[in-house]
Design a protein around this motif. Structure first.
Motif, mmCIF file in Angstrom:
data_model
loop_
_atom_site.group_PDB
_atom_site.id
_atom_site.type_symbol
_atom_site.label_atom_id
_atom_site.label_comp_id
_atom_site.label_asym_id
_atom_site.label_seq_id
_atom_site.Cartn_x
_atom_site.Cartn_y
_atom_site.Cartn_z
ATOM 1 N N LYS A 385 127.614 -23.025 121.812
ATOM 2 C CA LYS A 385 126.821 -22.389 121.030
ATOM 3 C C LYS A 385 126.110 -23.541 119.994
ATOM 4 O O LYS A 385 124.919 -23.419 119.865
ATOM 5 N N GLU A 386 126.786 -24.366 119.688
ATOM 6 C CA GLU A 386 126.219 -25.420 118.807
ATOM 7 C C GLU A 386 125.343 -26.335 119.705
ATOM 8 O O GLU A 386 124.390 -26.768 118.913
ATOM 9 N N LYS A 387 125.565 -26.768 120.685
ATOM 10 C CA LYS A 387 124.920 -27.550 121.462
ATOM 11 C C LYS A 387 123.610 -26.771 121.867
ATOM 12 O O LYS A 387 122.524 -27.430 122.093
ATOM 13 N N ILE A 388 123.719 -25.530 121.986
ATOM 14 C CA ILE A 388 122.569 -24.690 122.430
ATOM 15 C C ILE A 388 121.591 -24.847 121.100
ATOM 16 O O ILE A 388 120.384 -24.896 121.327
ATOM 17 N N VAL A 389 122.353 -24.632 120.120
ATOM 18 C CA VAL A 389 121.567 -24.617 118.616
ATOM 19 C C VAL A 389 120.632 -26.009 118.378
ATOM 20 O O VAL A 389 119.547 -26.049 117.974
ATOM 21 N N GLU A 390 121.367 -27.057 118.869
ATOM 22 C CA GLU A 390 120.630 -28.430 118.824
ATOM 23 C C GLU A 390 119.438 -28.519 119.630
ATOM 24 O O GLU A 390 118.654 -29.010 119.112
ATOM 25 N N LEU A 391 119.307 -27.767 120.842
ATOM 26 C CA LEU A 391 118.107 -28.039 121.613
ATOM 27 C C LEU A 391 117.195 -26.750 121.565
ATOM 28 O O LEU A 391 116.069 -27.210 121.480
ATOM 29 N N TRP A 392 117.591 -25.650 121.318
ATOM 30 C CA TRP A 392 116.833 -24.425 121.324
ATOM 31 C C TRP A 392 116.631 -23.794 120.099
ATOM 32 O O TRP A 392 115.442 -23.024 119.908
ATOM 33 N N GLY A 393 117.502 -24.263 119.092
ATOM 34 C CA GLY A 393 117.511 -23.585 117.715
ATOM 35 C C GLY A 393 118.424 -22.451 117.789
ATOM 36 O O GLY A 393 118.720 -21.664 118.758
ATOM 37 N N VAL A 394 118.600 -21.945 116.442
ATOM 38 C CA VAL A 394 119.775 -20.994 116.286
ATOM 39 C C VAL A 394 119.028 -19.573 116.641
ATOM 40 O O VAL A 394 119.871 -18.805 117.212
ATOM 41 N N SER A 408 133.500 -14.700 120.165
ATOM 42 C CA SER A 408 134.218 -14.567 121.395
ATOM 43 C C SER A 408 133.759 -15.784 122.562
ATOM 44 O O SER A 408 133.337 -16.788 121.936
ATOM 45 N N ALA A 409 134.765 -15.702 123.614
ATOM 46 C CA ALA A 409 134.232 -16.960 124.741
ATOM 47 C C ALA A 409 133.270 -16.720 125.402
ATOM 48 O O ALA A 409 132.881 -17.364 126.379
ATOM 49 N N LEU A 410 132.492 -15.426 125.042
ATOM 50 C CA LEU A 410 131.058 -15.175 125.708
ATOM 51 C C LEU A 410 130.008 -15.753 124.884
ATOM 52 O O LEU A 410 129.982 -15.587 123.798
ATOM 53 N N THR A 411 128.975 -16.418 125.394
ATOM 54 C CA THR A 411 127.825 -16.953 124.926
ATOM 55 C C THR A 411 126.566 -16.436 125.602
ATOM 56 O O THR A 411 126.388 -16.771 126.841
ATOM 57 N N SER A 412 125.928 -15.653 124.631
ATOM 58 C CA SER A 412 124.413 -15.247 125.288
ATOM 59 C C SER A 412 123.304 -15.767 124.532
ATOM 60 O O SER A 412 123.428 -15.900 123.254
ATOM 61 N N PHE A 413 122.176 -16.349 125.315
ATOM 62 C CA PHE A 413 120.954 -16.588 124.534
ATOM 63 C C PHE A 413 119.704 -16.751 125.458
ATOM 64 O O PHE A 413 119.757 -16.309 126.428
ATOM 65 N N ASN A 414 118.864 -17.212 124.721
ATOM 66 C CA ASN A 414 117.534 -17.206 125.248
ATOM 67 C C ASN A 414 117.075 -18.338 125.910
ATOM 68 O O ASN A 414 116.820 -19.385 124.915
ATOM 69 N N LEU A 478 126.570 -28.533 131.742
ATOM 70 C CA LEU A 478 125.801 -27.251 131.812
ATOM 71 C C LEU A 478 124.680 -27.215 130.800
ATOM 72 O O LEU A 478 123.499 -26.706 131.236
ATOM 73 N N VAL A 479 124.685 -27.574 129.508
ATOM 74 C CA VAL A 479 123.722 -27.536 128.524
ATOM 75 C C VAL A 479 122.480 -28.559 128.870
ATOM 76 O O VAL A 479 121.422 -28.331 128.920
ATOM 77 N N ALA A 480 122.892 -29.648 129.486
ATOM 78 C CA ALA A 480 121.663 -30.600 130.003
ATOM 79 C C ALA A 480 121.256 -29.986 131.387
ATOM 80 O O ALA A 480 119.895 -30.038 131.361
ATOM 81 N N ALA A 481 121.769 -29.324 132.218
ATOM 82 C CA ALA A 481 121.383 -28.501 133.195
ATOM 83 C C ALA A 481 120.363 -27.363 132.869
ATOM 84 O O ALA A 481 119.108 -27.168 133.327
ATOM 85 N N MET A 482 120.866 -26.698 131.923
ATOM 86 C CA MET A 482 120.134 -25.460 131.470
ATOM 87 C C MET A 482 118.809 -26.060 130.638
ATOM 88 O O MET A 482 117.664 -25.340 130.911
ATOM 89 N N TRP A 483 118.770 -26.904 129.991
ATOM 90 C CA TRP A 483 117.707 -27.742 129.409
ATOM 91 C C TRP A 483 116.787 -28.059 130.319
ATOM 92 O O TRP A 483 115.448 -27.793 130.252
#
Length: 490
Positions: A385-394, A408-414, A478-483
């Motif tokens: 979640k924190e890695k997502i916030v760093e790139l996409w914003g909270v 939880s151990a599930l993470t959903s984002f845009n 994962l985060v690098a690939a999603m970016w």
């Protein structure tokens, strides 16, 4: 290491207490992992696990979470080696289905051969097997049933209640079909009513948010003369991964003297909850997801005695799919009058190898430590979640990150640069497909559609599950690939 029954775990499990100096025994993955961090064999100098994740020695929150994961990395690499997952995929959809460890597969195979060799039946209540599993969930064996899966357990729970026409169930608009379907049957069959709370999404929410939402809705319904009978909710929701706070919501349940029904599909194997202490009337969870047992297995908790955690009378409840029916009245004190869970577990001759393998998975979790697994899963999830916030914003998060009660151990984002693209189901599905097809190993994730307050149509958030066979390095990839995919699809 010994399992819950005192037996020595098979050597193939590999759960040894390796020191960081044992570099010769490290896997290539482990060496590369630490080399990437610049630690090498000096990683032992990290010292005791830090209490917090940010601020210590100038660390950011992301760095602090990573340090936590690295601190016990040797142990978790050994845990990862328990599984037979393919190496050409990074499997991050445990929320849909897990993977049996080798020792569980062995039990399943051995029991299937034994059943075939002696033409064994599966009649009985299997109280001996349930007794092995129940302590890990904080209940007695008469309160833990084996079901076919979460949806099966929800049908048992909901359709066994003695509903009266006009009874109201308060729930949310983010429920799974496993709970919504028996509710719809109860509407048509018994004449109950369902009142749905619109779920918030994102980080700007807390446990108090849900207490207020449920309490205010119940009070409003009562003011209209409605007979509110039960609360049903998912912890966590499969759509956004928000962990509705069971302990907090149980205070609302007790205040209004209601029946509590929890769709806990993702709880067994992820969270180390004591269900006796929580006092829920029904919790239906999967055996094949985070608990990593065979398919067609589930765990259903049914409150069967009065405890201080919930002094309310037990609800009248009848089995709906069984070959065991006890007509003895349910207890009004702390001693069970009969084994209510037996009525769910037995229905003719069941396939016992499935449940014996599930028991082995539960014993393995008890051996590793359910709280240890929960902490690791949530740390991985927080790191993501924190890695997502760093790139996409909270604001890209649908899953809350700051209130620990909602984690939880599930993470959903845009993941989309144009935020409105998340309402395009085809584009969201393309993103998921490209994460698998464009990378080697490919990433197995999923999306889920859900209502967002004020949005003109559903959002199809991308959902990632992080479990004990992953590490920080997997999250980084994962985060690098999603970016990259996000950029390519902009």
């Amino acid at each position: 290491m010994q399992d819950a029954s005192g037996k020595q775990l098979e050597s193939s499990v590999g759960l040894t207490n390796l020191s960081l100096e044992d570099e010769a025994r490290w896997s290539v993955k482990r060496r590369d992992f630490l080399r990437m961090l610049g630690y090498g064999a000096s990683a032992a100098a990290l010292g005791p696990l830090m209490a917090g994740c940010g601020g210590a020695n100038g660390q950011t929150t992301v760095e602090g979470l990573r340090a936590k994961l690295v601190q016990d990395e040797a142990f978790w690499t050994d845990v990862q080696n328990m599984f037979v997952l393919r190496t050409d995929k990074t499997y991050m959809n445990i929320g849909t289905a897990g993977s049996m460890p080798e020792v569980v597969l062995s039990v399943f195979q051995e029991e299937n051969f034994a059943k075939a060799a002696d033409s064994l039946n599966g009649y009985g209540t299997h109280a001996d097997l349930r007794a092995l599993v129940a302590p890990g969930f904080g209940v007695d064996s008469d309160e833990l049933a084996f079901s076919a899966n979460t949806s099966s357990g929800m049908c048992h729970a909901i359709l066994g209640i003695d509903w009266q026409a006009g009874d109201v169930v308060v729930t949310t608009n983010h429920e799974h079909g496993g709970g919504d379907t028996p509710l719809a049957i109860a509407v048509d069959r018994f004449g109950i009513e369902v009142s749905r709370i619109s779920m918030p999404v994102g980080n700007n929410q807390s446990a108090a948010t849900y207490v207020e939402l449920f309490d205010e809705r119940i009070r409003a319904l009562k003011a209209q003369g409605k007979r509110v009978r039960a609360m049903m909710w998912s912890s966590p929701t499969y759509k956004t991964g928000t962990m509705l706070p069971i302990a907090d919501l149980m205070e609302v349940v007790k205040t209004h003297e209601l029946i509590s029904i929890v769709d806990g599909a993702h709880l067994p194997g992820m969270m180390a909850y004591d269900y006796g202490a929580l006092g829920v009337d029904f919790m239906s969870g999967a055996g094949h997801k985070w608990q990593c047992g065979p398919g067609s297995t589930g765990i259903l908790i049914i409150r069967n005695k009065i405890r201080s955690s919930n002094p309310l009378p037990l609800p009248n409840w009848y089995p709906v799919h069984t070959s065991y029916y006890n007509t003895t009245p349910r207890t009004t004190n702390g001693t069970a009058t009969y084994d209510v869970a037996a009525s769910v577990t037995t229905c003719g001759s069941v396939h016992t190898p499935m449940f014996k393998a599930l028991v082995r998975a539960c014993e393995l979790w008890d051996t590793i430590g359910r709280k240890k697994i929960e902490t690791y899963d949530l740390t991985l999830s927080s790191y993501l979640k924190e890695k997502i916030v760093e790139l996409w914003g909270v604001d890209a998060l649908y899953s809350p990150k700051d209130d620990p009660k909602l984690l939880s151990a599930l993470t959903s984002f845009n993941p989309f640069r144009n935020a409105n693209d998340i309402m395009d189901q085809a584009k969201s599905s393309e993103f998921v497909s490209r994460m698998l097809a464009d990378y080697s190993p490919g990433f197995v994730i999923r999306n889920a559609g859900f209502d967002v307050i004020g949005a003109p149509s559903q959002h199809y958030g991308v959902r990632v599950s992080t479990h004990l066979w992953q590490d920080a390095n997997d999250v980084d990839r994962l985060v690098a690939a999603m970016w990259e995919v996000s950029n390519a699809m902009a």
